[in-house]
Motif scaffolding. Structure first.
Motif, PDB file in Angstrom:
ATOM      1  N   MET A   1       0.836  -1.188   0.000  1.00 42.55           N
ATOM      2  CA  MET A   1       0.000   0.000   0.000  1.00 42.55           C
ATOM      3  C   MET A   1       0.873   1.241   0.000  1.00 42.55           C
ATOM      4  N   LYS A   2       0.340   2.285  -0.516  1.00 46.86           N
ATOM      5  CA  LYS A   2       1.041   3.566  -0.510  1.00 46.86           C
ATOM      6  C   LYS A   2       0.962   4.181   0.888  1.00 46.86           C
ATOM      7  N   PHE A   3       1.955   4.924   1.241  1.00 40.16           N
ATOM      8  CA  PHE A   3       1.982   5.582   2.544  1.00 40.16           C
ATOM      9  C   PHE A   3       0.733   6.437   2.765  1.00 40.16           C
ATOM     10  N   ASN A  14      -2.651  -1.464  12.642  1.00 36.70           N
ATOM     11  CA  ASN A  14      -2.225  -2.436  11.626  1.00 36.70           C
ATOM     12  C   ASN A  14      -0.738  -2.459  11.326  1.00 36.70           C
ATOM     13  N   ARG A  15       0.048  -1.630  11.947  1.00 35.29           N
ATOM     14  CA  ARG A  15       1.460  -1.514  11.587  1.00 35.29           C
ATOM     15  C   ARG A  15       2.232  -2.816  11.755  1.00 35.29           C
ATOM     16  N   LYS A  16       1.780  -3.679  12.640  1.00 30.00           N
ATOM     17  CA  LYS A  16       2.491  -4.949  12.854  1.00 30.00           C
ATOM     18  C   LYS A  16       2.493  -5.838  11.612  1.00 30.00           C
ATOM     19  N   PHE A  17       1.543  -5.611  10.708  1.00 26.16           N
ATOM     20  CA  PHE A  17       1.477  -6.417   9.484  1.00 26.16           C
ATOM     21  C   PHE A  17       2.394  -5.883   8.382  1.00 26.16           C
ATOM     22  N   TYR A  18       2.764  -4.624   8.493  1.00 24.46           N
ATOM     23  CA  TYR A  18       3.564  -3.975   7.434  1.00 24.46           C
ATOM     24  C   TYR A  18       5.001  -3.832   7.921  1.00 24.46           C
ATOM     25  N   ASP A  19       5.809  -4.814   7.594  1.00 26.54           N
ATOM     26  CA  ASP A  19       7.179  -4.807   8.093  1.00 26.54           C
ATOM     27  C   ASP A  19       8.212  -4.361   7.065  1.00 26.54           C
ATOM     28  N   THR A  20       7.769  -4.083   5.841  1.00 29.14           N
ATOM     29  CA  THR A  20       8.714  -3.771   4.765  1.00 29.14           C
ATOM     30  C   THR A  20       8.380  -2.424   4.131  1.00 29.14           C
ATOM     31  N   CYS A  21       9.386  -1.576   4.038  1.00 28.76           N
ATOM     32  CA  CYS A  21       9.224  -0.249   3.424  1.00 28.76           C
ATOM     33  C   CYS A  21       9.907  -0.272   2.056  1.00 28.76           C
ATOM     34  N   LEU A  22       9.142   0.065   1.041  1.00 23.43           N
ATOM     35  CA  LEU A  22       9.666   0.154  -0.318  1.00 23.43           C
ATOM     36  C   LEU A  22       9.995   1.614  -0.609  1.00 23.43           C
ATOM     37  N   ILE A  23      11.232   1.867  -0.982  1.00 26.50           N
ATOM     38  CA  ILE A  23      11.692   3.230  -1.263  1.00 26.50           C
ATOM     39  C   ILE A  23      12.046   3.308  -2.746  1.00 26.50           C
ATOM     40  N   PRO A  24      11.172   3.913  -3.551  1.00 27.29           N
ATOM     41  CA  PRO A  24      11.465   4.051  -4.978  1.00 27.29           C
ATOM     42  C   PRO A  24      12.510   5.151  -5.213  1.00 27.29           C
ATOM     43  N   PHE A  25      13.354   4.921  -6.187  1.00 28.91           N
ATOM     44  CA  PHE A  25      14.378   5.902  -6.560  1.00 28.91           C
ATOM     45  C   PHE A  25      14.312   6.103  -8.062  1.00 28.91           C
ATOM     46  N   TYR A  62       6.853   4.149   0.259  1.00 30.23           N
ATOM     47  CA  TYR A  62       7.086   5.531   0.688  1.00 30.23           C
ATOM     48  C   TYR A  62       7.265   6.444  -0.532  1.00 30.23           C
ATOM     49  N   PRO A  63       7.258   7.752  -0.308  1.00 32.66           N
ATOM     50  CA  PRO A  63       7.487   8.676  -1.440  1.00 32.66           C
ATOM     51  C   PRO A  63       8.840   8.407  -2.086  1.00 32.66           C
ATOM     52  N   ALA A  64       8.884   8.600  -3.385  1.00 36.84           N
ATOM     53  CA  ALA A  64      10.110   8.334  -4.143  1.00 36.84           C
ATOM     54  C   ALA A  64      11.167   9.398  -3.882  1.00 36.84           C
ATOM     55  N   ILE A  65      12.405   8.970  -3.953  1.00 42.42           N
ATOM     56  CA  ILE A  65      13.534   9.895  -4.038  1.00 42.42           C
ATOM     57  C   ILE A  65      13.701  10.146  -5.529  1.00 42.42           C
ATOM     58  N   GLN A  66      13.459  11.366  -5.956  1.00 43.50           N
ATOM     59  CA  GLN A  66      13.345  11.628  -7.388  1.00 43.50           C
ATOM     60  C   GLN A  66      14.668  11.911  -8.109  1.00 43.50           C
ATOM     61  N   TYR A  67      15.560  12.660  -7.477  1.00 41.08           N
ATOM     62  CA  TYR A  67      16.755  13.111  -8.197  1.00 41.08           C
ATOM     63  C   TYR A  67      18.021  12.418  -7.708  1.00 41.08           C
ATOM     64  N   GLY A  68      18.908  12.141  -8.666  1.00 40.99           N
ATOM     65  CA  GLY A  68      20.214  11.589  -8.364  1.00 40.99           C
ATOM     66  C   GLY A  68      21.203  12.726  -8.184  1.00 40.99           C
ATOM     67  N   GLY A  69      22.410  12.531  -8.667  1.00 39.04           N
ATOM     68  CA  GLY A  69      23.431  13.552  -8.513  1.00 39.04           C
ATOM     69  C   GLY A  69      24.312  13.261  -7.317  1.00 39.04           C
ATOM     70  N   PHE A  88      10.031  -0.216  10.688  1.00 40.39           N
ATOM     71  CA  PHE A  88      10.048  -1.217   9.623  1.00 40.39           C
ATOM     72  C   PHE A  88      11.234  -2.158   9.839  1.00 40.39           C
ATOM     73  N   GLN A  89      11.004  -3.418   9.604  1.00 39.38           N
ATOM     74  CA  GLN A  89      12.082  -4.393   9.747  1.00 39.38           C
ATOM     75  C   GLN A  89      12.970  -4.422   8.505  1.00 39.38           C
ATOM     76  N   TYR A  90      12.367  -4.162   7.350  1.00 36.18           N
ATOM     77  CA  TYR A  90      13.097  -4.234   6.082  1.00 36.18           C
ATOM     78  C   TYR A  90      12.924  -2.946   5.287  1.00 36.18           C
ATOM     79  N   ALA A  91      13.989  -2.569   4.601  1.00 36.73           N
ATOM     80  CA  ALA A  91      13.945  -1.446   3.653  1.00 36.73           C
ATOM     81  C   ALA A  91      14.396  -1.972   2.297  1.00 36.73           C
ATOM     82  N   VAL A  92      13.552  -1.759   1.295  1.00 37.03           N
ATOM     83  CA  VAL A  92      13.851  -2.206  -0.062  1.00 37.03           C
ATOM     84  C   VAL A  92      13.914  -0.973  -0.954  1.00 37.03           C
ATOM     85  N   VAL A  93      15.000  -0.817  -1.682  1.00 33.48           N
ATOM     86  CA  VAL A  93      15.168   0.280  -2.629  1.00 33.48           C
ATOM     87  C   VAL A  93      14.931  -0.276  -4.023  1.00 33.48           C
TER      88      VAL A  93
END
Length: 139
Positions: A1-3, A14-25, A62-69, A88-93
């Motif tokens: 789900m989206k943040f 419900n936070r106990k069910f959501y253990d993984t944070c997806l971080i788009p780049f 979570y919200p995306a990190i948009q810019y590199g550099g 969160f137990q896990y962070a996925v980029v």
């Protein structure tokens, strides 16, 4: 789900069910034309679908990190560290356009970089991605 799909009162419940944070780049440079920026966002969205849909109920995007550099690796590591310290137990980029290595993002539990996956795989991406996420959860 989206943040943004969570309400405060339901998140605590419900936070106990959501253990993984997806971080788009996205990895935009700022030199992209508007249509090129749209294409990059669409590629990222399509790649995110391979993670969000099959693992709905356990992953929060979570919200995306948009810019590199300069310094983007440090920023991504910092965000991973903070989301994990927030519960969160896990962070996925995840990135669709940048060849991002797991060894660069030391604070993440998994880096899904579409250019690297496509360069090294003969199997379908969605099968490989699902296996990588399952392996991460079993560690």
């Amino acid at each position: 789900m989206k943040f943004s799909d969570f309400e405060v009162e339901h998140w605590e419940e419900n936070r106990k069910f959501y253990d993984t944070c997806l971080i788009p780049f996205t990895g935009l440079s700022g030199f992209e034309s508007p249509p090129e920026a749209v294409q990059a966002l669409e590629r990222l969205r399509d790649f995110m679908d391979l993670v969000e849909k099959p693992f709905k109920g356990r992953i929060v995007t979570y919200p995306a990190i948009q810019y590199g550099g300069g310094g983007y690796v440090d920023l991504i590591n910092e965000v991973c560290r903070k989301v994990k310290s927030s519960g969160f137990q896990y962070a996925v980029v995840l990135t669709a356009d940048i060849a991002l290595q797991q060894r660069e993002i030391v604070e993440s539990d998994l880096v899904l970089s579409l250019p690297i996956i496509e360069a090294s795989q003969e199997s379908k991406n969605n099968i490989d991605i699902g296996m990588k996420i399952q392996e991460m959860w079993q560690r």
